[in-house]
Design a protein around this motif. Structure first.
Motif, short mmCIF file in Angstrom:
data_model
loop_
_atom_site.label_atom_id
_atom_site.label_comp_id
_atom_site.label_asym_id
_atom_site.label_seq_id
_atom_site.Cartn_x
_atom_site.Cartn_y
_atom_site.Cartn_z
N MET A 96 0.48 -1.39 0.04
CA MET A 96 0.09 -0.15 0.46
C MET A 96 0.87 1.24 -0.77
SD MET A 96 -3.26 0.32 1.19
CE MET A 96 -3.92 2.58 1.37
N VAL A 97 1.84 1.16 0.91
CA VAL A 97 2.36 2.74 0.94
C VAL A 97 3.37 2.53 -0.33
CG1 VAL A 97 4.74 3.18 2.65
CG2 VAL A 97 3.10 2.49 3.47
N GLN A 98 4.34 1.48 -1.09
CA GLN A 98 4.76 1.18 -1.87
C GLN A 98 4.16 1.78 -3.51
OE1 GLN A 98 6.12 -2.52 -2.99
NE2 GLN A 98 7.72 -1.54 -1.06
N ARG A 99 2.88 1.85 -3.22
CA ARG A 99 1.83 1.87 -4.65
C ARG A 99 1.83 4.20 -4.21
NH1 ARG A 99 -4.03 1.23 -4.67
NH2 ARG A 99 -3.43 0.11 -2.50
N HIS A 100 1.48 4.18 -3.04
CA HIS A 100 1.88 6.00 -2.77
C HIS A 100 2.70 6.63 -3.13
CE1 HIS A 100 -2.63 6.10 -1.18
NE2 HIS A 100 -2.26 5.13 -1.13
N PHE A 101 3.72 5.68 -2.83
CA PHE A 101 5.21 6.41 -2.80
C PHE A 101 5.49 6.33 -4.62
CE2 PHE A 101 9.78 5.56 -3.54
CZ PHE A 101 10.42 6.90 -2.76
N LYS A 102 4.85 5.55 -4.70
CA LYS A 102 5.62 5.55 -6.85
C LYS A 102 4.17 6.51 -7.74
CE LYS A 102 6.21 1.38 -8.97
NZ LYS A 102 6.19 -0.43 -9.93
N LYS A 103 3.34 6.66 -6.47
CA LYS A 103 2.81 7.86 -7.34
C LYS A 103 3.30 8.75 -7.50
CE LYS A 103 -2.21 5.89 -7.25
NZ LYS A 103 -3.71 5.85 -6.71
N MET A 104 3.37 9.26 -6.38
CA MET A 104 4.34 10.58 -5.84
C MET A 104 5.65 10.53 -6.84
SD MET A 104 4.71 11.55 -1.75
CE MET A 104 5.56 11.39 -1.38
N MET A 105 6.64 9.72 -6.64
CA MET A 105 7.64 9.79 -7.79
C MET A 105 7.32 10.06 -9.69
SD MET A 105 9.90 9.98 -6.09
CE MET A 105 10.08 9.97 -4.10
N THR A 106 6.54 11.91 -9.57
CA THR A 106 6.53 11.73 -10.78
C THR A 106 7.51 12.90 -11.66
OG1 THR A 106 5.45 13.90 -9.82
CG2 THR A 106 4.07 11.39 -10.56
N PRO A 107 8.12 13.29 -12.38
CA PRO A 107 9.26 14.09 -12.54
C PRO A 107 9.08 15.84 -11.38
CG PRO A 107 8.39 13.30 -14.83
CD PRO A 107 7.13 12.80 -13.97
N GLN A 108 7.74 15.60 -12.19
CA GLN A 108 7.10 17.51 -11.38
C GLN A 108 7.29 17.36 -9.94
OE1 GLN A 108 4.93 15.69 -13.13
NE2 GLN A 108 4.39 16.92 -14.38
N PHE A 109 6.65 16.35 -9.10
CA PHE A 109 7.29 15.91 -7.86
C PHE A 109 9.00 16.12 -7.22
CE2 PHE A 109 8.38 13.75 -3.94
CZ PHE A 109 7.82 15.06 -2.91
N LEU A 110 10.27 15.35 -8.22
CA LEU A 110 10.84 15.21 -8.12
C LEU A 110 12.00 16.81 -8.68
CD1 LEU A 110 12.27 11.89 -10.29
CD2 LEU A 110 12.01 12.91 -7.41
N LEU A 111 10.93 17.69 -9.34
CA LEU A 111 11.66 19.06 -9.37
C LEU A 111 11.57 19.60 -8.57
CD1 LEU A 111 12.93 20.97 -12.05
CD2 LEU A 111 10.65 21.53 -12.49
N LEU A 112 10.34 20.14 -7.73
CA LEU A 112 9.98 21.11 -6.55
C LEU A 112 11.00 20.36 -5.54
CD1 LEU A 112 8.05 22.73 -5.55
CD2 LEU A 112 6.62 20.69 -4.48
N ALA A 113 11.10 18.77 -5.55
CA ALA A 113 11.38 18.07 -4.48
C ALA A 113 13.39 19.27 -4.86
CB ALA A 113 12.02 16.85 -4.20
N ALA A 114 13.71 19.23 -5.95
CA ALA A 114 15.14 19.48 -5.96
C ALA A 114 15.51 21.14 -5.64
CB ALA A 114 15.87 19.31 -7.79
N ALA A 115 14.53 21.95 -6.48
CA ALA A 115 14.28 23.34 -5.79
C ALA A 115 14.30 23.60 -4.40
CB ALA A 115 12.53 23.68 -6.68
N VAL A 116 13.74 23.01 -3.29
CA VAL A 116 13.51 22.93 -2.17
C VAL A 116 14.94 22.96 -1.28
CG1 VAL A 116 11.62 21.74 -0.12
CG2 VAL A 116 10.84 22.17 -1.64
N GLY A 117 14.69 21.56 -2.28
CA GLY A 117 16.98 21.54 -1.66
C GLY A 117 18.06 22.01 -2.36
N ILE A 118 17.56 23.17 -3.01
CA ILE A 118 18.25 23.93 -3.43
C ILE A 118 18.01 25.63 -2.83
CG2 ILE A 118 18.97 25.40 -5.56
CD1 ILE A 118 18.54 23.42 -7.08
N LEU A 119 16.74 25.53 -2.71
CA LEU A 119 15.93 26.43 -1.48
C LEU A 119 17.30 26.08 -0.49
CD1 LEU A 119 14.67 29.08 -1.75
CD2 LEU A 119 12.72 27.68 -0.50
N PHE A 120 16.95 25.26 0.48
CA PHE A 120 18.09 25.03 1.81
C PHE A 120 19.14 24.71 1.64
CE2 PHE A 120 19.30 22.22 5.25
CZ PHE A 120 18.53 23.16 6.31
N VAL A 121 19.77 25.00 0.90
CA VAL A 121 21.05 25.14 0.54
C VAL A 121 21.93 26.19 0.96
CG1 VAL A 121 23.39 24.51 -0.20
CG2 VAL A 121 21.92 22.24 -0.17
#
Length: 133
Positions: free
Chosen positions: A1-26
């Protein structure tokens, strides 16, 4: 169940947002937190101290800067209300001729970055070579 939700979250848009938040933090949050820690723990041997804040807030130049900021911001707010409220009423509640053209002109300040306006004022009001002088 958790893997299914995790798989849905791993879209290119989510990864781009995560990278932007990481860069902002750094580049923004982390240096700010380090600076804040150095100021708060600036006492002897890294002890907690608010002395730098006390010194800055007790300075006459800081008080003058705060007072000037309050005066300018209040004056600009009042002037914008005096000009903007009647213009908004004219454009929305009356049969103003060529209202669409005026709406476009009144939205123009949102399209021009503030530093362009600052450079324009420097060229216009320069004491030695300004166009207005």
């Amino acid at each position: 169940m958790v893997q299914r939700h995790f798989k849905k979250m791993m879209t290119p848009q989510f990864l781009l947002l995560a990278a932007a938040v990481g860069i902002l933090f750094v580049f923004c949050v982390d240096p700010f937190l380090i600076l804040l820690e150095k100021v708060i723990f600036s006492g002897t041997d890294g002890a907690f101290s608010l002395t730098p804040y006390k010194e800055v807030l007790a300075s006459p130049s800081t008080r003058k800067a705060v007072l000037n900021t309050l005066i300018v911001s209040s004056t600009v707010t009042l002037a914008c209300m005096i000009i903007g409220v009647p213009l908004a009423w004219l454009l929305t509640r009356s049969d103003f001729p060529q209202a669409n053209r005026f709406r476009s002109w009144l939205c123009l300040p949102f399209a021009i970055p503030p530093y362009i306006g600052a450079i324009a004022w420097i060229f216009l009001a320069n004491p030695t070579t300004g166009v207005l002088n």
